[in-house]
Design a protein around this motif. Structure first.
Motif, PDB file in Angstrom:
ATOM      1  N   TRP A  58      23.504  43.637  34.662  1.00  0.00           N
ATOM      2  CA  TRP A  58      24.427  42.778  33.914  1.00  0.00           C
ATOM      3  C   TRP A  58      25.243  43.588  32.911  1.00  0.00           C
ATOM      4  O   TRP A  58      24.707  44.410  32.181  1.00  0.00           O
ATOM      5  CB  TRP A  58      23.654  41.675  33.191  1.00  0.00           C
ATOM      6  CG  TRP A  58      23.061  40.693  34.146  1.00  0.00           C
ATOM      7  CD1 TRP A  58      21.760  40.643  34.572  1.00  0.00           C
ATOM      8  CD2 TRP A  58      23.737  39.649  34.825  1.00  0.00           C
ATOM      9  NE1 TRP A  58      21.601  39.632  35.481  1.00  0.00           N
ATOM     10  CE2 TRP A  58      22.800  38.994  35.648  1.00  0.00           C
ATOM     11  CE3 TRP A  58      25.051  39.186  34.820  1.00  0.00           C
ATOM     12  CZ2 TRP A  58      23.121  37.903  36.456  1.00  0.00           C
ATOM     13  CZ3 TRP A  58      25.376  38.100  35.622  1.00  0.00           C
ATOM     14  CH2 TRP A  58      24.418  37.477  36.427  1.00  0.00           C
ATOM     15  N   SER A  75      38.155  42.484  41.680  1.00  0.00           N
ATOM     16  CA  SER A  75      37.240  43.185  42.575  1.00  0.00           C
ATOM     17  C   SER A  75      37.654  42.837  44.005  1.00  0.00           C
ATOM     18  O   SER A  75      37.625  41.673  44.405  1.00  0.00           O
ATOM     19  CB  SER A  75      35.798  42.744  42.303  1.00  0.00           C
ATOM     20  OG  SER A  75      34.902  43.555  43.006  1.00  0.00           O
ATOM     21  N   LEU A  90      28.239  39.613  44.202  1.00  0.00           N
ATOM     22  CA  LEU A  90      28.671  39.655  42.814  1.00  0.00           C
ATOM     23  C   LEU A  90      28.103  38.407  42.140  1.00  0.00           C
ATOM     24  O   LEU A  90      28.223  37.307  42.662  1.00  0.00           O
ATOM     25  CB  LEU A  90      30.206  39.630  42.741  1.00  0.00           C
ATOM     26  CG  LEU A  90      30.821  39.520  41.353  1.00  0.00           C
ATOM     27  CD1 LEU A  90      30.529  40.770  40.524  1.00  0.00           C
ATOM     28  CD2 LEU A  90      32.316  39.282  41.465  1.00  0.00           C
ATOM     29  N   LEU A  92      28.305  36.176  38.731  1.00  0.00           N
ATOM     30  CA  LEU A  92      29.058  35.903  37.511  1.00  0.00           C
ATOM     31  C   LEU A  92      28.265  34.924  36.662  1.00  0.00           C
ATOM     32  O   LEU A  92      27.949  33.817  37.108  1.00  0.00           O
ATOM     33  CB  LEU A  92      30.428  35.309  37.838  1.00  0.00           C
ATOM     34  CG  LEU A  92      31.449  36.262  38.432  1.00  0.00           C
ATOM     35  CD1 LEU A  92      32.684  35.508  38.913  1.00  0.00           C
ATOM     36  CD2 LEU A  92      31.852  37.316  37.421  1.00  0.00           C
ATOM     37  N   ASN A  94      27.193  32.220  33.847  1.00  0.00           N
ATOM     38  CA  ASN A  94      27.656  31.090  33.045  1.00  0.00           C
ATOM     39  C   ASN A  94      26.722  31.034  31.850  1.00  0.00           C
ATOM     40  O   ASN A  94      25.598  30.539  31.951  1.00  0.00           O
ATOM     41  CB  ASN A  94      27.595  29.795  33.846  1.00  0.00           C
ATOM     42  CG  ASN A  94      28.054  28.601  33.037  1.00  0.00           C
ATOM     43  OD1 ASN A  94      28.144  28.644  31.818  1.00  0.00           O
ATOM     44  ND2 ASN A  94      28.333  27.510  33.731  1.00  0.00           N
ATOM     45  N   TYR A 100      24.289  31.348  37.230  1.00  0.00           N
ATOM     46  CA  TYR A 100      25.312  32.272  37.702  1.00  0.00           C
ATOM     47  C   TYR A 100      25.871  31.805  39.025  1.00  0.00           C
ATOM     48  O   TYR A 100      25.239  31.058  39.767  1.00  0.00           O
ATOM     49  CB  TYR A 100      24.773  33.702  37.821  1.00  0.00           C
ATOM     50  CG  TYR A 100      23.574  33.850  38.715  1.00  0.00           C
ATOM     51  CD1 TYR A 100      23.723  34.021  40.084  1.00  0.00           C
ATOM     52  CD2 TYR A 100      22.287  33.815  38.189  1.00  0.00           C
ATOM     53  CE1 TYR A 100      22.622  34.150  40.912  1.00  0.00           C
ATOM     54  CE2 TYR A 100      21.180  33.950  39.013  1.00  0.00           C
ATOM     55  CZ  TYR A 100      21.354  34.116  40.366  1.00  0.00           C
ATOM     56  OH  TYR A 100      20.266  34.239  41.184  1.00  0.00           O
ATOM     57  N   LYS A 101      27.087  32.247  39.282  1.00  0.00           N
ATOM     58  CA  LYS A 101      27.775  31.987  40.538  1.00  0.00           C
ATOM     59  C   LYS A 101      27.607  33.222  41.404  1.00  0.00           C
ATOM     60  O   LYS A 101      27.827  34.345  40.958  1.00  0.00           O
ATOM     61  CB  LYS A 101      29.259  31.721  40.262  1.00  0.00           C
ATOM     62  CG  LYS A 101      30.130  31.600  41.472  1.00  0.00           C
ATOM     63  CD  LYS A 101      29.979  30.266  42.111  1.00  0.00           C
ATOM     64  CE  LYS A 101      30.964  30.131  43.270  1.00  0.00           C
ATOM     65  NZ  LYS A 101      30.682  28.996  44.083  1.00  0.00           N
ATOM     66  N   PHE A 113      38.352  37.939  37.411  1.00  0.00           N
ATOM     67  CA  PHE A 113      37.638  37.355  36.274  1.00  0.00           C
ATOM     68  C   PHE A 113      37.980  38.123  35.005  1.00  0.00           C
ATOM     69  O   PHE A 113      38.459  39.258  35.066  1.00  0.00           O
ATOM     70  CB  PHE A 113      36.121  37.318  36.532  1.00  0.00           C
ATOM     71  CG  PHE A 113      35.503  38.637  36.889  1.00  0.00           C
ATOM     72  CD1 PHE A 113      34.999  39.478  35.906  1.00  0.00           C
ATOM     73  CD2 PHE A 113      35.414  39.040  38.217  1.00  0.00           C
ATOM     74  CE1 PHE A 113      34.419  40.689  36.235  1.00  0.00           C
ATOM     75  CE2 PHE A 113      34.827  40.251  38.559  1.00  0.00           C
ATOM     76  CZ  PHE A 113      34.326  41.073  37.555  1.00  0.00           C
ATOM     77  N   SER A 115      37.649  40.512  32.075  1.00  0.00           N
ATOM     78  CA  SER A 115      36.849  41.725  31.902  1.00  0.00           C
ATOM     79  C   SER A 115      35.974  41.692  30.663  1.00  0.00           C
ATOM     80  O   SER A 115      34.865  42.225  30.660  1.00  0.00           O
ATOM     81  CB  SER A 115      37.764  42.947  31.789  1.00  0.00           C
ATOM     82  OG  SER A 115      38.605  43.057  32.885  1.00  0.00           O
ATOM     83  N   ALA A 118      33.258  37.966  30.869  1.00  0.00           N
ATOM     84  CA  ALA A 118      32.471  37.553  32.040  1.00  0.00           C
ATOM     85  C   ALA A 118      31.354  38.560  32.320  1.00  0.00           C
ATOM     86  O   ALA A 118      31.582  39.603  32.935  1.00  0.00           O
ATOM     87  CB  ALA A 118      33.367  37.398  33.264  1.00  0.00           C
ATOM     88  N   HIS A 120      28.557  40.062  34.394  1.00  0.00           N
ATOM     89  CA  HIS A 120      28.395  40.054  35.844  1.00  0.00           C
ATOM     90  C   HIS A 120      27.497  41.206  36.276  1.00  0.00           C
ATOM     91  O   HIS A 120      27.226  42.124  35.508  1.00  0.00           O
ATOM     92  CB  HIS A 120      29.755  40.130  36.538  1.00  0.00           C
ATOM     93  CG  HIS A 120      30.551  41.345  36.176  1.00  0.00           C
ATOM     94  ND1 HIS A 120      31.180  41.500  34.958  1.00  0.00           N
ATOM     95  CD2 HIS A 120      30.820  42.481  36.868  1.00  0.00           C
ATOM     96  CE1 HIS A 120      31.793  42.652  34.918  1.00  0.00           C
ATOM     97  NE2 HIS A 120      31.587  43.298  36.066  1.00  0.00           N
TER      98      HIS A 120
END
Length: 152
Positions: A58, A75, A90, A92, A94, A100-101, A113, A115, A118, A120
């Motif tokens: 992360w 990306s 990937l 992402l 929340n 996360y997605k 997204f 930088s 977010a 990730h």
């Protein structure tokens, strides 16, 4: 190519190819969604390859001292088709509900997204193939502002 990234023919080609294509024309015409995109003054490019058992924890794509240098991350996946690996998604974050997605690294897919906000990561890659080119490949584009730009 740390000191002179323009010496890399591959990075230069990919950087110019994506940033001068219909993709950027669409992005620049989407001012209601990305109004700041028309005003970016700097961009950087990096190619990533993940092989067997590799992942990335992360993180954010910027640091506080250079907050404005990377505002957007794009990306773009350039994997061999069909994928010879599993995983490498990937993720992402929340932060509101600690979920996360998960976004699959499909060839010719671009994910955009912020930088600097977010969090990730990249999931562990399970590589079935033994060849280097069987890995998970992506090109990262960072769009932002020259040092000295200050957010208000």
């Amino acid at each position: 190519f740390t000191n002179n990234r323009n010496e890399s023919k591959t990075l230069s080609y990919l950087h110019n190819k994506l940033l001068d294509t219909e993709f950027m024309i669409v992005m620049k015409n989407a001012e209601s969604v990305f109004p700041i995109l028309n005003q970016v003054t700097t961009s950087n490019t990096m190619i990533s390859r993940y092989g067997k058992c590799e992942f990335y924890g992360w993180h954010l794509d910027t640091i506080p001292e250079q907050l404005a240098s990377r505002v957007f991350t794009i990306s773009y996946y350039i994997n061999k088709e069909p994928n010879v690996f599993k995983g490498g998604n990937l993720l992402l974050m929340n932060e509101k509900n600690n979920t996360y997605k998960k976004i699959e690294p499909k060839h010719n897919r671009a994910v955009i997204f912020p930088s600097n906000t977010a969090f990730h990561s990249v999931e562990y890659v399970d590589l079935a193939g033994k060849k280097w080119e069987d890995g998970r490949f992506s090109v990262q584009f960072w769009l932002g502002f020259e040092n000295g730009f200050k957010f208000r």
